[in-house]
Write a protein that holds these residues in place. Structure first.
Motif, mmCIF file in Angstrom:
data_model
loop_
_atom_site.group_PDB
_atom_site.id
_atom_site.type_symbol
_atom_site.label_atom_id
_atom_site.label_comp_id
_atom_site.label_asym_id
_atom_site.label_seq_id
_atom_site.Cartn_x
_atom_site.Cartn_y
_atom_site.Cartn_z
ATOM 1 N N MET A 1 120.489 -30.819 5.934
ATOM 2 C CA MET A 1 121.128 -30.170 7.089
ATOM 3 C C MET A 1 121.833 -31.197 7.957
ATOM 4 O O MET A 1 121.595 -32.400 7.829
ATOM 5 N N LEU A 2 122.672 -30.716 8.866
ATOM 6 C CA LEU A 2 123.305 -31.621 9.826
ATOM 7 C C LEU A 2 122.207 -32.183 10.735
ATOM 8 O O LEU A 2 121.238 -31.485 11.041
ATOM 9 N N GLN B 1 118.462 -25.012 10.638
ATOM 10 C CA GLN B 1 119.818 -25.353 10.167
ATOM 11 C C GLN B 1 120.872 -24.772 11.124
ATOM 12 O O GLN B 1 121.850 -25.431 11.462
ATOM 13 N N ARG B 2 120.633 -23.529 11.561
ATOM 14 C CA ARG B 2 121.587 -22.894 12.494
ATOM 15 C C ARG B 2 121.589 -23.631 13.824
ATOM 16 O O ARG B 2 122.640 -23.885 14.417
ATOM 17 N N ASP C 1 122.672 -22.417 4.047
ATOM 18 C CA ASP C 1 121.377 -21.847 4.451
ATOM 19 C C ASP C 1 120.817 -20.975 3.332
ATOM 20 O O ASP C 1 121.573 -20.436 2.527
ATOM 21 N N SER D 1 130.825 -31.758 5.926
ATOM 22 C CA SER D 1 130.970 -31.142 7.250
ATOM 23 C C SER D 1 132.246 -31.552 7.973
ATOM 24 O O SER D 1 132.574 -30.984 9.018
ATOM 25 N N LYS E 1 128.287 -28.116 17.673
ATOM 26 C CA LYS E 1 129.459 -27.499 18.333
ATOM 27 C C LYS E 1 129.389 -27.713 19.843
ATOM 28 O O LYS E 1 130.384 -28.032 20.489
ATOM 29 N N ARG F 1 123.660 -26.781 13.576
ATOM 30 C CA ARG F 1 125.120 -26.525 13.605
ATOM 31 C C ARG F 1 125.579 -26.183 15.017
ATOM 32 O O ARG F 1 126.598 -26.655 15.500
ATOM 33 N N GLN F 2 124.793 -25.338 15.670
ATOM 34 C CA GLN F 2 125.119 -24.896 17.035
ATOM 35 C C GLN F 2 125.151 -26.100 17.993
ATOM 36 O O GLN F 2 126.086 -26.246 18.778
#
Ligand SMILES: Cc1cc2nc3c(=O)[nH]c(=O)nc-3n(C[C@H](O)[C@H](O)[C@H](O)COP(=O)(O)OP(=O)(O)OC[C@H]3O[C@@H](n4cnc5c(N)ncnc54)[C@H](O)[C@@H]3O)c2cc1C
Length: 403
Positions: free
Chosen positions: A303-304, A359-360, A284, A183, A367, A363-364
């Motif tokens: 996942m992160l 997972q989304r 994903d 990442s 950010k 990530r979001q």
């Protein structure tokens, strides 16, 4: 102990141990292959939200975990620049609504509670120091090759579950093209005695500090005696594993140079011993099962960690996997091998969309936490305008999950 009702689980991490307990509760015999000689967890914490704690309580771990876990009152979002609390998310209310606790816990405490339950279970055979090597599929299920030092053995089983983490050897054989991606971020992790910390609120709740290109998470573990710190920063250091030491001067200098407020720097400065963990994630989606073999936890969807749900998703996977296999194997017999592939496909199907959404989210979140300049200011104002309760309500779909 192998036989027609046997399932081999590769990996005794949180996912593999939970899956073994869930499968044994449905009448299966389970062999766990774990390459480590002893189950040890680096000094680090874990947040377990109600969706995960509920599964563990249903497996009979409630009392044991409650003795070690801390129930944080809130997540307080902090500004790294001003040192002020931006918003407070009341976790107690979320847990009451979801009907299960929100826990923060030392990984070693969770792992040893799971291990004790596994070792006490007559249908589970935990084999430490035993490496999963390979498998062959056939009409009756799978034959699993394992190695303990120089001795190689094979085990016949109804199914093989790859719960062997983000660098999964089971996945490597099943889907060699599926690879984790770096990442560009690393986690620095450390613990400190609670009484050594200047800020009392870091000892009772979860603090999330947001700063330019970095964030810091702080929460109590081990019945409140220790406080766990995780600092996430960009880096190109990308070695596997999570026990590489980090030089405290390095992480202190980074946060000082980035202008983090004194209070945050004091938290960072209180830790003497840091471990670094390069953050990799699986893409994903992907395929998680083929024939009588399936993946679970980080092996399927590493996942992160910015939704604090990697272990939570592994725990949910375990419950769903056992349900899918158990439904078609109420009284498992040799003939059941025929329905295993369909059960494993149902498991993967049941999990994929939810896990991809988490997972989304992770990530979001990453950010959002790392925004800089005017965007960071806008984020802070938006969070304050929304308020803690409404921000927390956006997690309802994560926390309210039930089997
Ligand atoms: C900084 C950070 C913070 C996090 N915070 C949270 C959080 O707050 N909440 C949360 O829910 N999640 C969190 N996570 C994610 C969580 O740690 C992982 O998702 C979870 O530990 C994955 O569990 P697992 O059982 O799938 O894999 P692992 O824990 O990696 O276990 C895999 C096991 O398989 C064994 N193994 C590997 N290869 C073999 C082989 N060939 N043969 C036999 N055994 C083998 C390994 O030794 C290991 O014991 C965080 C992650 C990070 C990096």
């Amino acid at each position: 102990m192998s036989g027609p009702r046997t399932i081999v689980v590769a990996g005794a991490g949180i996912g593999g141990l939970t899956a073994s307990l869930a499968l044994a509760a449905r009448g299966f015999r389970v062999i766990i292959l774990e390459k480590a000689e002893r189950l040890e967890e680096a000094g680090a914490g874990l947040q377990l939200s109600p969706n995960a704690s509920r599964v563990l309580i249903d497996l009979g771990l409630g009392d044991r975990l409650a003795q070690r876990a801390v129930v944080p009152d809130a997540v307080t979002v902090m500004s790294a620049r001003s040192g002020r609390a931006l918003v407070r998310l009341p976790l107690g209310e979320a847990a009451a609504r979801a009907g299960a606790p929100y826990w923060v816990i030392h990984r070693a405490d969770l792992q040893s509670a799971l291990e004790a339950q596994v070792v006490a279970h007559p249908s589970i055979d935990l084999r430490l120091g035993c490496l999963f090597e390979d498998f062959a599929s056939h009409a009756r299920g799978v034959t699993v090759g394992q190695r303990r030092r120089t001795e190689r053995k094979q085990e016949a089983a109804l199914a093989l579950i790859g719960a062997d983490g983000i660098w999964s050897a089971v996945r490597g054989q099943l889907f060699p093209a599926a690879q984790p991606r770096f990442s560009g971020l690393i986690a620095w992790r450390g613990t400190v005695a609670a009484k050594a910390l200047p800020q009392a609120d870091a000892r009772t709740g979860v603090q999330l500090w947001m700063g330019p290109d970095a964030h810091l998470v702080v929460y109590p573990i081990s019945g409140g005696r220790l406080v766990n710190l995780v600092a996430i920063v960009p880096d190109d250091w990308n070695r596997e594993g999570w026990s590489a030491p980090g030089d405290p001067r390095d992480i202190r200098a980074r946060f000082a140079a980035a202008g983090w407020t004194d209070a945050a720097q004091k938290l960072i400065g209180a830790v003497d011993s840091w471990k670094r963990w390069a953050l990799f994630a699986m893409p994903d989606g992907g395929v998680w099962s083929a024939g009588a073999t399936a993946l679970l936890g980080d092996a399927a969807h590493g996942m992160l960690p910015f939704a604090a749900q990697g272990a939570g998703m592994a725990i949910e996977d375990a419950a769903v996997l056992a349900q899918c296999l158990g439904d078609s194997h109420g009284g498992p017999t040799a003939g059941d091998a025929l329905s295993v592939p369909a059960s494993l496909q149902r498991y993967a199907q049941a999990r994929r969309a939810r896990v991809a959404r988490v997972q989304r989210l992770a990530r979001q979140n990453g950010k959002i936490y790392h925004l800089t300049g005017p965007m960071a200011l806008a984020r802070d104002l938006a969070m304050q305008a929304l308020g803690g309760e409404r921000l927390l309500a956006r997690q309802n779909w994560v926390y309210d999950w039930r089997l």
